[in-house]
Design a protein around this motif. Structure first.
Motif, PDB file in Angstrom:
ATOM      1  N   ASN A 162       0.963  -1.244   0.101  1.00 50.56           N
ATOM      2  CA  ASN A 162       0.010   0.122  -0.034  1.00 50.56           C
ATOM      3  C   ASN A 162       0.904   1.206   0.100  1.00 50.56           C
ATOM      4  OD1 ASN A 162      -2.565  -1.262   0.091  1.00 50.56           O
ATOM      5  ND2 ASN A 162      -1.954  -1.786   2.104  1.00 50.56           N
ATOM      6  N   THR A 163       0.562   2.252  -1.021  1.00 49.64           N
ATOM      7  CA  THR A 163       1.091   3.478  -0.874  1.00 49.64           C
ATOM      8  C   THR A 163       0.394   4.639  -0.138  1.00 49.64           C
ATOM      9  OG1 THR A 163       0.166   4.066  -3.091  1.00 49.64           O
ATOM     10  CG2 THR A 163       2.448   2.868  -3.033  1.00 49.64           C
ATOM     11  N   PRO A 164       1.232   5.266   0.512  1.00 52.61           N
ATOM     12  CA  PRO A 164       0.651   6.629   0.958  1.00 52.61           C
ATOM     13  C   PRO A 164       0.095   7.685   0.185  1.00 52.61           C
ATOM     14  CG  PRO A 164       3.063   6.894   1.192  1.00 52.61           C
ATOM     15  CD  PRO A 164       2.675   5.563   0.549  1.00 52.61           C
ATOM     16  N   ALA A 165      -0.305   8.977   0.521  1.00 50.06           N
ATOM     17  CA  ALA A 165      -0.583  10.071  -0.289  1.00 50.06           C
ATOM     18  C   ALA A 165       0.776  10.481  -0.762  1.00 50.06           C
ATOM     19  CB  ALA A 165      -1.235  11.117   0.499  1.00 50.06           C
ATOM     20  N   ALA A 166       0.517  11.304  -2.044  1.00 55.46           N
ATOM     21  CA  ALA A 166       1.771  11.722  -2.631  1.00 55.46           C
ATOM     22  C   ALA A 166       2.699  12.469  -1.788  1.00 55.46           C
ATOM     23  CB  ALA A 166       1.172  12.712  -3.752  1.00 55.46           C
ATOM     24  N   GLY A 167       4.127  11.910  -2.091  1.00 56.34           N
ATOM     25  CA  GLY A 167       5.123  12.677  -1.518  1.00 56.34           C
ATOM     26  C   GLY A 167       6.534  11.777  -1.746  1.00 56.34           C
ATOM     27  N   GLY A 168       7.423  11.889  -0.952  1.00 56.60           N
ATOM     28  CA  GLY A 168       8.756  11.415  -1.278  1.00 56.60           C
ATOM     29  C   GLY A 168       9.778  12.449  -1.124  1.00 56.60           C
ATOM     30  N   PRO A 169      11.040  11.994  -1.268  1.00 57.60           N
ATOM     31  CA  PRO A 169      11.592  10.640  -1.824  1.00 57.60           C
ATOM     32  C   PRO A 169      11.761   9.563  -0.973  1.00 57.60           C
ATOM     33  CG  PRO A 169      13.475  11.975  -1.639  1.00 57.60           C
ATOM     34  CD  PRO A 169      12.353  12.872  -1.385  1.00 57.60           C
ATOM     35  N   TYR A 170      11.429   8.329  -1.410  1.00 59.08           N
ATOM     36  CA  TYR A 170      11.529   6.996  -0.452  1.00 59.08           C
ATOM     37  C   TYR A 170      12.564   5.926  -1.195  1.00 59.08           C
ATOM     38  CZ  TYR A 170       7.017   8.986   1.557  1.00 59.08           C
ATOM     39  OH  TYR A 170       6.062   9.907   1.773  1.00 59.08           O
ATOM     40  N   THR A 171      12.398   5.014  -0.577  1.00 62.37           N
ATOM     41  CA  THR A 171      13.463   3.911  -0.914  1.00 62.37           C
ATOM     42  C   THR A 171      12.510   2.541  -0.665  1.00 62.37           C
ATOM     43  OG1 THR A 171      14.311   3.606   1.226  1.00 62.37           O
ATOM     44  CG2 THR A 171      15.527   5.105  -0.363  1.00 62.37           C
ATOM     45  N   ILE A 172      12.989   1.659  -1.530  1.00 62.53           N
ATOM     46  CA  ILE A 172      12.510   0.051  -1.336  1.00 62.53           C
ATOM     47  C   ILE A 172      13.675  -0.757  -1.508  1.00 62.53           C
ATOM     48  CG2 ILE A 172      10.729  -1.680  -2.182  1.00 62.53           C
ATOM     49  CD1 ILE A 172       9.058   0.361  -3.684  1.00 62.53           C
ATOM     50  N   THR A 173      13.779  -1.772  -0.471  1.00 57.85           N
ATOM     51  CA  THR A 173      14.985  -2.751  -0.571  1.00 57.85           C
ATOM     52  C   THR A 173      14.316  -3.812  -0.630  1.00 57.85           C
ATOM     53  OG1 THR A 173      16.086  -1.120   1.071  1.00 57.85           O
ATOM     54  CG2 THR A 173      16.818  -3.236   0.827  1.00 57.85           C
ATOM     55  N   PHE A 174      14.867  -4.573  -1.546  1.00 58.46           N
ATOM     56  CA  PHE A 174      14.548  -6.046  -1.829  1.00 58.46           C
ATOM     57  C   PHE A 174      15.736  -7.036  -1.399  1.00 58.46           C
ATOM     58  CE2 PHE A 174      12.536  -3.258  -4.919  1.00 58.46           C
ATOM     59  CZ  PHE A 174      11.200  -3.980  -5.072  1.00 58.46           C
ATOM     60  N   ARG A 175      15.601  -8.153  -0.719  1.00 61.56           N
ATOM     61  CA  ARG A 175      16.643  -8.866  -0.007  1.00 61.56           C
ATOM     62  C   ARG A 175      16.297 -10.361  -0.256  1.00 61.56           C
ATOM     63  NH1 ARG A 175      16.085  -4.945   4.169  1.00 61.56           N
ATOM     64  NH2 ARG A 175      17.798  -3.655   4.317  1.00 61.56           N
ATOM     65  N   GLY A 176      17.306 -10.822  -0.818  1.00 62.82           N
ATOM     66  CA  GLY A 176      17.417 -12.334  -1.127  1.00 62.82           C
ATOM     67  C   GLY A 176      18.529 -12.738  -0.997  1.00 62.82           C
ATOM     68  N   ALA A 177      18.885 -13.540  -1.945  1.00 64.10           N
ATOM     69  CA  ALA A 177      20.313 -13.967  -2.053  1.00 64.10           C
ATOM     70  C   ALA A 177      21.178 -12.875  -2.248  1.00 64.10           C
ATOM     71  CB  ALA A 177      20.398 -14.992  -3.349  1.00 64.10           C
ATOM     72  N   ASN A 178      20.571 -11.806  -2.855  1.00 60.05           N
ATOM     73  CA  ASN A 178      21.079 -10.478  -3.050  1.00 60.05           C
ATOM     74  C   ASN A 178      20.239  -9.203  -2.529  1.00 60.05           C
ATOM     75  OD1 ASN A 178      19.456 -11.039  -5.212  1.00 60.05           O
ATOM     76  ND2 ASN A 178      20.504  -9.222  -6.083  1.00 60.05           N
ATOM     77  N   THR A 179      20.965  -8.271  -2.483  1.00 63.29           N
ATOM     78  CA  THR A 179      20.234  -7.038  -2.028  1.00 63.29           C
ATOM     79  C   THR A 179      20.093  -5.926  -3.056  1.00 63.29           C
ATOM     80  OG1 THR A 179      20.747  -7.559   0.276  1.00 63.29           O
ATOM     81  CG2 THR A 179      19.958  -5.246  -0.414  1.00 63.29           C
TER      82      THR A 179
END
Length: 470
Positions: free
Chosen positions: A77-94
């Motif tokens: 779920n995303t919030p109301a307009a804004g930012g900047p933000y980050t998203i981090t994906f972690r598995g065998a690598n990041t």
């Protein structure tokens, strides 16, 4: 022994490569995600691998396991307009995506009048480039590419809008995004997937074209070109399908010139295309189109018939159309240079109909019904509550009137607040009226709100086809 060690090393490298988390091009730093919605995040990883995803706007971590097809997908779920933000994906690598904004995302598509950019030295774009830096506008341009089957990724990248990144980007798309960003005061992401010369069939899933006898017959009549594909579904598979996991607010469309010679099926084709896009996106998003401009086509009436079909396509729910009969500097040029005002009308349509802002009238007057009063035809319209006005002259242009003999004559015109009255000494008992119904008509009758009356005809009489006028 050395050969065995080399083999183990290769297997280790391959195993590690296959286990790495991978993202599609749309999920990248500098992107804009649709605000206040459950947006999809997806990608690839080794089967059974768990991918952990952390979003900085709420510091929440979700997890998802890759399927046996090495794919994973979840919604956040995303919030109301804004930012900047980050998203981090972690598995065998990041993987860490940065400089992400939350706002409004639109797709712009069609043929050359949507695609044209600074690459064609459009004066408005050349003037705009030096002053185009705006970190709240993000651009994603899909290059021309085709495929016989639907693709899951596309070679493109998000870019922050500026003098370099804007080069080659759709002028209409950019000016549309710029106006939305200014009026809404939130980030806007604009995805351009357009290709000059392409008929609408190539943007529609092939099975929906080939399984419909009328659409298939029309598609087979379209002339082949070395400059663009005419294969049903070819651009859809490669340029639209890969976008459909990505949440959007809506789409704008400027296309039709390449369908003029098969105009009779265009409304049906557009309905099929729009319905297929919405189905794949799982979203009945707004779809706003530009009616094609006046142009000196080499066949009689084909432009008029295509515009009529575009008007008919407004029966598709949640659609809108902007009329641009007045935004043409040269009817012998199929590419009008004024893209700012085209984009402004599209943006005003979106601001009014999608964002419910008060921006004045956004719809051109549209013919509603006709009444015959003795030797006069009385025409009534939607979207003209303040009445009509003549631009550039004292006489209304491009009205034609006919009786039962189907011979049309230039009409005498009287504008009244809620109606237009037309007549001719040559027509004692009017039966039909046409307005702006030709390839090159640039009528001068507008609403007092400043928008041109949409071309129309009241009859359904047969119109000479291209084959008949060769």
């Amino acid at each position: 022994m050395k050969k065995m060690l080399a083999t183990f090393a290769l297997l280790f490298i391959l195993g590690k490569a296959f286990s790495d988390v991978r993202l599609p091009a749309l999920l990248a730093s500098d992107m804009v995600l649709q605000q206040k919605s459950a947006v999809s995040l997806w990608g690839w990883a080794s089967p059974g691998e768990t991918v952990y995803i952390t979003t900085s706007w709420d510091n929440h971590t979700d997890s998802v396991m890759a399927t046996s097809e090495a794919m994973w997908k979840l919604k956040v779920n995303t919030p109301a307009a804004g930012g900047p933000y980050t998203i981090t994906f972690r598995g065998a690598n990041t993987i860490k995506l940065e400089n992400i904004l939350i706002g409004e995302v639109w797709v712009c598509s069609g043929q050359s009048n949507m695609e044209w950019s600074s690459n064609q030295n459009l004066p408005q774009m050349m003037e705009e480039l030096p002053k185009s830096a705006n970190s709240n506008i993000r651009l994603f341009r899909v290059d021309r590419i085709t495929s016989a089957t639907p693709q899951d990724d596309v070679p493109a990248t998000w870019k922050v809008c500026g003098p370099e990144s804007l080069k080659g980007f759709s002028a209409v798309g950019y000016f549309f995004a710029k106006k939305l960003q200014q009026q809404l005061n939130i980030p806007v992401g604009i995805i351009s997937a357009a290709w000059g010369g392409t008929p609408a069939e190539v943007w529609t899933p092939a099975p929906l074209v080939t399984s419909n006898p009328e659409l298939k017959a029309a598609a087979e009549k379209i002339e082949h070109s070395m400059w663009w594909t005419v294969t049903p579904g070819a651009a859809y598979n490669a340029m639209i399908y890969p976008l459909t996991n990505y949440n959007i607010a809506g789409a704008i469309w400027y296309q039709g010139e390449s369908n003029t010679k098969t105009a009779a099926t265009y409304a049906q084709l557009l309905d099929t295309m729009v319905t297929s896009w919405r189905s794949k996106w799982n979203n009945d998003f707004p779809f706003y189109l530009v009616q094609i401009a006046p142009y000196h086509y080499d066949k009689q009436n084909i432009g008029a018939l295509l515009r009529e079909q575009q008007t008919n396509a407004l029966q598709i729910k949640n659609t809108g159309m902007v009329v641009i009969t007045d935004l043409v500097d040269n009817v012998k040029d199929i590419h009008p240079k004024n893209k700012i005002d085209v984009a402004a009308r599209l943006a005003n349509m979106a601001l009014s109909e999608t964002y419910h802002q008060s921006v004045g009238e956004v719809w051109s007057p549209m013919f509603k019904n006709m009444e015959i009063s003795k030797d006069k035809a009385v025409l009534y319209f939607d979207n003209a509550k303040n009445g009509f006005v003549i631009h550039n002259g004292t006489k209304a242009s491009d009205f034609m009137i006919a009786g039962e003999d189907k011979n049309f004559y230039p009409a005498d015109v009287k504008l009244e607040k809620d109606k237009i009255i037309v007549s001719s000494k040559q027509v004692k008992v009017p039966v039909a009226v046409r307005f702006g119904f030709s390839n090159m008509a640039t009528p001068n009758v507008f609403s007092k709100d400043g928008l041109p009356v949409a071309p129309f005809r009241t009859d359904n009489w047969p119109v000479p086809t291209p084959a008949e006028t060769e």
